[in-house]
Design an enzyme around this catalytic site. Structure first.
Site, PDB file in Angstrom:
ATOM      1  CD  GLN B 259      -2.793  -1.082  -0.063  1.00  0.00           C
ATOM      2  OE1 GLN B 259      -3.412  -0.113  -0.440  1.00  0.00           O
ATOM      3  NE2 GLN B 259      -2.766  -2.222  -0.745  1.00  0.00           N
ATOM      4  CG  HIS B 262      -1.156   2.029  -4.287  1.00  0.00           C
ATOM      5  ND1 HIS B 262      -1.318   1.881  -5.636  1.00  0.00           N
ATOM      6  CD2 HIS B 262      -1.653   0.886  -3.727  1.00  0.00           C
ATOM      7  CE1 HIS B 262      -1.894   0.714  -5.890  1.00  0.00           C
ATOM      8  NE2 HIS B 262      -2.095   0.078  -4.755  1.00  0.00           N
ATOM      9  CD  GLU B 327      -8.561   0.740  -0.510  1.00  0.00           C
ATOM     10  OE1 GLU B 327      -7.585   1.331   0.000  1.00  0.00           O
ATOM     11  OE2 GLU B 327      -8.766   0.718  -1.738  1.00  0.00           O
ATOM     12  CG  HIS B 328      -6.971  -3.245   0.854  1.00  0.00           C
ATOM     13  ND1 HIS B 328      -6.423  -2.057   0.441  1.00  0.00           N
ATOM     14  CD2 HIS B 328      -7.601  -3.769  -0.224  1.00  0.00           C
ATOM     15  CE1 HIS B 328      -6.701  -1.864  -0.845  1.00  0.00           C
ATOM     16  NE2 HIS B 328      -7.414  -2.877  -1.277  1.00  0.00           N
ATOM     17  CG  ASP B 361      -4.417  -4.677  -5.226  1.00  0.00           C
ATOM     18  OD1 ASP B 361      -5.505  -4.299  -4.769  1.00  0.00           O
ATOM     19  OD2 ASP B 361      -3.313  -4.344  -4.743  1.00  0.00           O
ATOM     20  CG  HIS B 420     -51.600  12.244  -2.070  1.00  0.00           C
ATOM     21  ND1 HIS B 420     -51.317  13.533  -2.440  1.00  0.00           N
ATOM     22  CD2 HIS B 420     -50.425  11.564  -2.162  1.00  0.00           C
ATOM     23  CE1 HIS B 420     -50.014  13.615  -2.741  1.00  0.00           C
ATOM     24  NE2 HIS B 420     -49.455  12.447  -2.575  1.00  0.00           N
TER      25      HIS B 420
END
Lengths: 429, 429
Positions: B259, B262, B327-328, B361, B420
């Site tokens: 990670q 990235h 996230e992971h 991934d 209505h």
């Protein structure tokens, strides 16, 4: 007078495109005001809430109370008529039954490569529900928002609602009690949305905010999307009725007016292949409006946004309906199936002559929170899924990583990500 | 150096809260720039696109081409190695198989009151897929975004991607060809998102926009949410590894760095109950970083956002992980099930010692587009559902409206909506 169009007229294509494009958008002034309100509530918390509530709702939170107690919601339910209590309970039971079927299935399995793959759904921890005060304080909306959250398994549901001058609609409290909600805050507007998203000393933050509101509330939700989940960006209500000449014009007129009476910005559109029926409906609308307690709103909406569109045959209407992607669509013919099969974009469809849209607003079961402003092209009505999220999962054995790992290593290297490649390659035999 | 915390230290609670709260937010300058770009593309269309593309990407669209042709994407696939082609095709097949199982079921039935109720799912007409240029031009992202749209049944999928100086990654084109995409535009940034949402003379508008991008792209999607559907508001990538002392520190270090490499804003966090293992991982990270071609990014990210957190036992880590809602999440222990059962909020979970995040991934099958920045509290990874919408429907017989209509009339009257009430009451016997 509403717009009258005929698909055989030479100017029809341009006029219909103008109708499609006329869907309204966020106003820049509202956007700036909302940004300022969110910022201040985030910085100052309850003090900002108290100040805005005094200013906008003439309600002194510190003197007259921040919250409605569970005892007050219970008392509200006991204070309404048996007829209304029974109606709310029938509605709640039918809404719960419909939404139970939306609960998603988890998955878990091992594939041919020996990879275990799956997905697990779980509810969000907390949901906030906005309930408008004033004209649009609808107990039906409390049920439509709260019940899907309950069915999803959300443990904490908090209502925020403005109480102008301290007033609160007892039907709203009764509906909250039926839905099992015990946390009701007397705050509204963009400031209430900010409190739910960021949290304050008194109001703990939530994960998802749903429920209808005015332009400030809608803009606050839009701006906070990402900080919390939201149901959708909602605009004025809409109905499209596709009807042949064998409907009672009074029924069709009432169906059109059931949207017009919501708000001056609501929109009601009739497609028909029968010119005499079109005239009869237009006349019935004129006859019915003066008798409505909502006459002023219905008149303003029908004149500004109503439309009657004559088409050569009803099949010709269907691609036009798709371009409008309406919130509500009635197909008022004997056999609606062939027309329904051609609908690509609509929030909810009401099939046949005996299915007025309003029955779906209250007691049928499907949700009445639906995409407006052509958003049925890409979004759906409120559901249990709006209060849940999915966690995917994966488990590999040594044999499984030996089978699929080398491809991951090759792709990671090609993407220039060597640590990605190493994390897989180190585990290969 | 990364942050080191120990849950037994007196300052731990405050330090961990600071870590949770440090998740980054949209920058106001980006927001203003994006607003101006969206406005100009909406007003000026292709001319604005050409101007921004010349300025930001040094690519003259009118001289050097607006689109990549299907022949060019086919040629790109034939130009890559057999190993990479096989890897992309394995990935595509596994992603398609996983996402096929996400296709939702329609429902249709008649209940005890004689009410026909149901829901019908359909694909959006068109989806736009953003593919970053430069460092983050990932063919895997093309597959992860395009394949769910294809499985959903989306008829038109358009890629937009910046081609700085005219350059385009052939692997991205190869992936587009494998995914069956024939519409690829050489535009990027917020201006490309605006073109997809509003449409221009050359680029027809789409209904949903997905795909990763820089802060400008993410902010453009956020601002256009409601005009189109979007996948989510995405932030920097994150991993949390929960590992006991019986893992190979080199494996764990590579997982953390996968990670960190990235982006400098990415975040990698290790929870362990073994102080010696924590030290060994820290040392392995230091050994591995210099060997990476991504060393500068990994170093910056690990030093600024990395963390190693020592806990008394791994069970104690689980409520802390939930607050991060990563996230992971890797659970690197022999029997991950008891820990996994306690996870409430995570985008994707990787079970056991042989399941590095990076395998997910690329080739495992579940989507790698996942909620970041604590959004796993309320949102899910990209799925087939992001490219579909649900239309509810309803059909009543005279007997059914007689059964449930009176409750609708009562509630409509109580809400002050007489049209209505009339639309239902007129149809009652």
């Amino acid at each position: 007078m509403p717009l009258r169009l005929d698909s055989r007229d030479p100017g029809f294509a341009a006029a219909f495109t103008a109708l499609v494009d006329a869907r309204r958008e966020a106003n820049e002034d509202v956007s700036r005001d909302v940004t300022a309100i969110l910022k201040r509530v985030r910085a100052e918390g309850d003090a900002a809430l108290a100040d805005y509530t005094q200013r906008f709702d003439r309600h002194d939170l510190n003197a007259s109370g921040w919250a409605v107690t569970p005892a007050e919601t219970r008392a509200a339910l006991h204070g309404i008529s048996t007829e209304l209590r029974d109606a709310l309970e029938l509605a709640a039971a039918r809404i719960a039954a419909y939404h139970e079927k939306q609960k998603p299935q988890d998955s878990d399995g091992v594939d041919a490569a020996g990879v275990r793959l799956g997905a697990r759904w779980s509810a969000v921890d907390a949901a906030g529900l906005y309930v408008p005060g004033g004209r649009a304080a609808y107990p039906s909306s409390v049920l439509m928002n709260a019940i899907p959250a309950k069915v999803a398994g959300v443990e904490r549901i908090a209502i925020v609602t403005p109480t102008p001058g301290g007033d609160i609609n007892p039907m709203v409290l009764a509906a909250a009690h039926i839905a099992g909600i015990e946390e009701v805050w007397r705050v509204g507007g963009a400031q209430a949305i900010a409190a739910l998203a960021y949290g304050t000393d008194k109001i703990r933050p939530v994960d998802v905010i749903t429920g209808p509101g005015n332009a400030w509330v809608a803009e606050a939700k839009r701006q906070l999307y990402g900080v919390v989940g939201i149901d959708m960006v909602a605009g004025p209500s809409e109905i499209v009725v596709v009807a042949d000449g064998r409907n009672d014009p009074e029924w069709t007129a009432a169906d059109l007016l059931s949207q017009s009476e919501h708000d001056p910005t609501s929109q009601s559109i009739l497609f028909t292949d029968d010119a005499a029926f079109a005239d009869a409906v237009a006349q019935a609308v004129e006859r019915q409006i003066p008798a409505l307690s909502t006459a002023a709103v219905a008149r303003a909406s029908w004149d500004a946004n109503g439309a009657i569109i004559l088409v050569g045959d009803l099949g010709e209407a269907m691609p036009l309906v798709d371009r409008l992607a309406p919130e509500h669509l009635e197909l008022a013919v004997d056999d609606p199936e062939p027309l329904f099969a051609r609908v690509r974009h609509a929030g909810s469809v009401f099939l046949g002559r005996m299915t007025p849209e309003a029955v779906g607003d209250y007691v049928a079961g499907p949700n009445h929170v639906l995409p407006t402003g052509r958003r049925a092209r890409f979004s759906s009505g409120l559901s249990v899924l709006d209060f849940m999220k999915r966690t995917s999962f994966l488990s590999l054995t040594p044999a499984a990583i030996a089978a699929i790992g080398p491809a991951a290593v090759a792709l990671a290297k090609a993407e220039g990500l060597p640590a990605h490649a190493a994390s897989v390659a180190l585990r290969l035999p």
